[in-house]
Design a protein around this motif. Structure first.
Motif, PDB file in Angstrom:
ATOM      1  N   ASP A   1      12.577  36.547 -38.979  1.00 43.67           N
ATOM      2  CA  ASP A   1      11.647  36.509 -40.099  1.00 43.67           C
ATOM      3  C   ASP A   1      11.343  35.065 -40.522  1.00 43.67           C
TER       4      ASP A   1
ATOM      5  N   ALA B   1       7.925  33.910 -39.090  1.00 44.30           N
ATOM      6  CA  ALA B   1       6.880  34.929 -39.262  1.00 44.30           C
ATOM      7  C   ALA B   1       6.576  35.193 -40.732  1.00 44.30           C
ATOM      8  N   SER B   2       7.564  35.019 -41.604  1.00 48.11           N
ATOM      9  CA  SER B   2       7.302  35.315 -43.016  1.00 48.11           C
ATOM     10  C   SER B   2       6.283  34.325 -43.589  1.00 48.11           C
TER      11      SER B   2
ATOM     12  N   ASP C   1       3.745  33.309 -41.952  1.00 47.94           N
ATOM     13  CA  ASP C   1       2.468  33.898 -41.546  1.00 47.94           C
ATOM     14  C   ASP C   1       2.150  35.106 -42.416  1.00 47.94           C
ATOM     15  N   GLN C   2       3.175  35.924 -42.649  1.00 47.11           N
ATOM     16  CA  GLN C   2       2.967  37.136 -43.435  1.00 47.11           C
ATOM     17  C   GLN C   2       2.468  36.787 -44.844  1.00 47.11           C
ATOM     18  N   HIS C   3       3.072  35.766 -45.450  1.00 44.02           N
ATOM     19  CA  HIS C   3       2.667  35.389 -46.807  1.00 44.02           C
ATOM     20  C   HIS C   3       1.522  34.382 -46.820  1.00 44.02           C
TER      21      HIS C   3
ATOM     22  N   SER D   1       9.888  34.800 -33.454  1.00 44.13           N
ATOM     23  CA  SER D   1       9.301  34.692 -34.786  1.00 44.13           C
ATOM     24  C   SER D   1       8.138  33.708 -34.783  1.00 44.13           C
TER      25      SER D   1
ATOM     26  N   ARG E   1       4.468  35.550 -34.622  1.00 46.06           N
ATOM     27  CA  ARG E   1       4.028  35.458 -36.020  1.00 46.06           C
ATOM     28  C   ARG E   1       4.234  36.772 -36.750  1.00 46.06           C
ATOM     29  N   ASN E   2       5.148  37.596 -36.225  1.00 48.46           N
ATOM     30  CA  ASN E   2       5.335  38.935 -36.773  1.00 48.46           C
ATOM     31  C   ASN E   2       6.834  39.201 -36.889  1.00 48.46           C
TER      32      ASN E   2
END
Ligand SMILES: Nc1ncnc2c1ncn2[C@@H]1O[C@H](COP(=O)(O)OP(=O)(O)OP(=O)(O)O)[C@@H](O)[C@H]1O
Ligand SMILES: [Mg+2]
Lengths: 322, 289
Positions: free
Chosen positions: B103, B106-107, B109-111, B202, B206-207
């Motif tokens: 994470d 990737a987090s 990217d998520q945020h 990660s 990016r996920n």
């Protein structure tokens, strides 16, 4: 480390191009922002404004061309290029599981040392005092936008870069944002902002670059732009359109009267010619129901520069940059 | 928005400014990790789950005879700890470390927060190494908690009897404790390698879901391949082989060759993953967020 001098432009973009596959998102763009200036990049959706600003921040790399910020460039100075630079790209993003204060404190850690602690002060400036200990996940869009401004001011910037800062705000929020930018600019801050609203740029910027499909379509001062603006068009609703057109053709060569696409007529001409024409209509007892400007002249120019004949407009823009 | 004197057209302290160092970046990553429910829950889980497992297995009337040290697990705390170790190394350790490491990048990217942090005064490489270090340390902390909870619960619940080693030798409780702890410690190198693998996924995907699941799936596939016959040539390169290197510690005579091989192959896996992850991040265009 490079020493920066006051002679350096705040931003110096020279011949920057960025391609996404076959698409040229930014096409050989040059612009220069002097220290203390409020500079607008104006363009419709997809013009390449965000792409250009991302390159300035080093988030994406140009395929060719150079970008210098206060004399520093990414290739030579890496992240020191951002010394004295702050701002945000598109809508500002934060960690939703942290509070507003925790977010700002964390970002301050990443700002390095040598900056004054202005956390309370910036919270106050953007009116978030009282909400700073709530999780950002519970903030409204406008609050996040304001937190973005606070996060930028935390860096005590010399150059503030804002990508459509008023986007998504309500009318009150837009007014506040513009007022804040103006106040910061009055305090001597250099501002580079992108927008797709001519009125926003007209209201707060000294200089403007209009972009269209990646290229510069116009470059100059707001006054230059005003001088180029076409005569205002007015929407005319009458009780007798046929007679109104006839009067225009017969007696008012300075006014062009044409049927509007969605009913009524559009009259175009200088303000003097238009008032003479309207007075004539009244005298001829043509019932006058409405007479309203279709667009502000600058808006009309903006559409002209970005919709119509992009090729010859582009040529003119390039000359202006040189 | 109220009046402001925040603009500083020509701050006198420009020269005194320093970009953020690795220490600041590590502090920032640690703070974020501490604020996340996921990481706290994971540590609580690694503390409590072994206790539950020891209680349940210890209460069985018939011990799990098919597993290594299973036969004595219900009557010997050291055997119980090693039984749990064998079980944990199958896929639990890769999962535990991947939950945070997968994470880590990737987090952002998520945020959509890459642009938030990269427009401050921290370089991509500093941020990269901060994330790597924090993830690795977290993985090791989770391992220590898991080991301590397992050994503690086993000894308290099942007891401290002399342990029968893999060659049938009897190991006194004092020596057994050292060997059990050392066995758990041999998990560290492959755990770090799985952490680095999760970091690579990660960055690359990016996920977070991919970052977490991919190392676990890879671990399971390697386990499966390792259990096949006729693959002796590739066995030393599998990342799951070091998870079994501790067997040598409990044999008579003791052998540590597999542990050294494991350290080496883990180092190669870690290094390759990190170099790849670094290059991906370094050259990436941040277009999202
Ligand atoms: N990551 C990407 N991949 C492919 N094409 C992209 C990418 N980012 C932008 N583009 C394209 O580049 C062009 C410029 O986009 P950009 O976002 O810079 O425009 P903009 O002027 O900021 O528009 P808006 O007013 O909608 O924000 C668009 O055609 C867009 O589709
Ligand atoms: Mg944009």
């Amino acid at each position: 480390m490079t020493l920066t001098t006051d002679a350096d432009p705040a931003v110096d973009v020279v011949g920057v191009t960025k391609r996404y596959g076959p698409l040229v998102a930014v096409d050989d763009v040059s612009l220069r922002v002097a220290p203390g200036e409020v500079y607008g990049i104006l363009g419709p959706n997809g013009a390449g404004k965000t792409t250009l600003l991302r390159m300035l921040f080093g988030l994406i790399r140009p395929d060719s061309g150079t970008i210098a910020v206060f004399g520093r460039s990414w290739s030579r100075d890496d992240v020191r290029t951002l010394d004295g630079v702050a701002g945000f790209i598109e809508s500002p993003k934060f960690y939703p599981y942290l509070t507003g204060r925790q977010n700002l404190e964390g970002l301050r850690l990443l700002d390095g040392s040598g900056l004054p602690d202005r956390l309370e002060e910036v919270l106050d400036v953007v009116d978030l005092t009282g909400r700073e200990d709530d999780k950002v996940g519970g903030y409204s869009y406008g609050m996040r936008q304001r937190l973005g401004v606070a996060a930028s001011l935390l860096r005590s910037p010399r150059l503030l870069v804002l990508d459509e800062p008023a986007n998504g705000l309500d009318p009150g929020g837009i007014r506040d944002m513009r007022a804040l930018v103006k106040r910061l600019a009055d305090g001597g801050l250099t501002v580079l902002l992108s927008s797709h609203h001519m009125d926003e740029v007209e209201e707060i910027c000294d200089n403007v670059t209009i972009m269209n499909r990646g290229s510069v379509a116009f470059h100059g001062t707001i006054d230059d732009l005003r001088a180029m603006a076409p005569d205002p068009g007015h929407l005319l609703r009458t009780g007798d359109d046929r007679q109104a057109v006839a009067i225009g053709r017969a007696r008012h060569p300075g006014v062009v009267v044409e049927p509007a696409p969605d009913g009524g007529l559009v009259a175009t001409g200088s303000e003097r010619d238009l008032s003479a024409y309207v007075a004539d209509l009244v005298r001829a007892e043509v019932p006058l129901l409405a007479f309203t400007p279709t667009r502000t002249p600058l808006e009309a120019l903006f559409f002209m520069l970005t919709d119509a004949r992009p090729d010859d407009v582009r040529l003119r823009g390039k000359e202006a940059v040189r | 928005m109220t009046a402001s004197t925040l603009a500083s057209p020509r701050p006198s302290n420009t020269c005194a400014r320093k970009e953020a160092g690795l220490g600041s970046a590590i502090l920032w990553e640690t703070r974020k990790l501490r604020a996340q429910l996921r990481s706290r829950a994971l540590l609580v889980g690694t503390l409590l789950a072994p206790v539950a497992v020891v209680l349940v297995v210890g209460a069985q009337s018939r011990p799990p005879k098919d597993s290594l040290f299973g036969r004595f697990s219900t009557e010997n705390g050291f055997a119980m700890s090693l039984l749990v170790l064998g079980f944990a190394s199958q896929w639990i350790l890769p999962l535990v470390t991947a939950i945070v490491a997968g994470d880590a990048f990737a987090s952002e990217d998520q945020h959509g927060t890459w642009k938030t942090v990269l427009t401050r005064s921290v370089s991509r490489s500093r941020l990269f190494w901060a994330k790597v270090l924090v993830s690795v340390v977290f993985g090791l902390v989770a391992l220590v908690v898991l080991a301590a909870a397992t050994i503690g619960a086993s000894l308290l619940i099942v007891g401290r009897q002399p342990l029968t080693g893999l060659s049938g030798q009897l190991i006194e409780p004092g020596a057994a404790l050292g060997l059990v702890a050392a066995s758990w410690a041999t998990m560290a190198p492959p755990l770090i390698a799985f952490t680095c693998l999760a970091l690579l996924f990660s960055v690359w995907s990016r996920n977070a879901a991919v970052g977490i699941a991919a190392p676990v799936v890879i671990g399971m596939v390697m386990q499966l391949v390792g259990s096949l016959g006729g693959i002796e040539a590739i066995r030393p390169y599998l990342l799951t082989t070091p998870f079994e290197a501790w067997h040598g510690l409990l044999a008579e005579p003791r052998f540590t060759g597999p542990i050294l091989d494991g350290v080496l192959s883990s180092a190669v896996w870690s290094g390759a993953s990190l170099v790849a992850a670094f290059l991906v991040l370094r050259h990436r265009d941040i277009t999202g967020g």
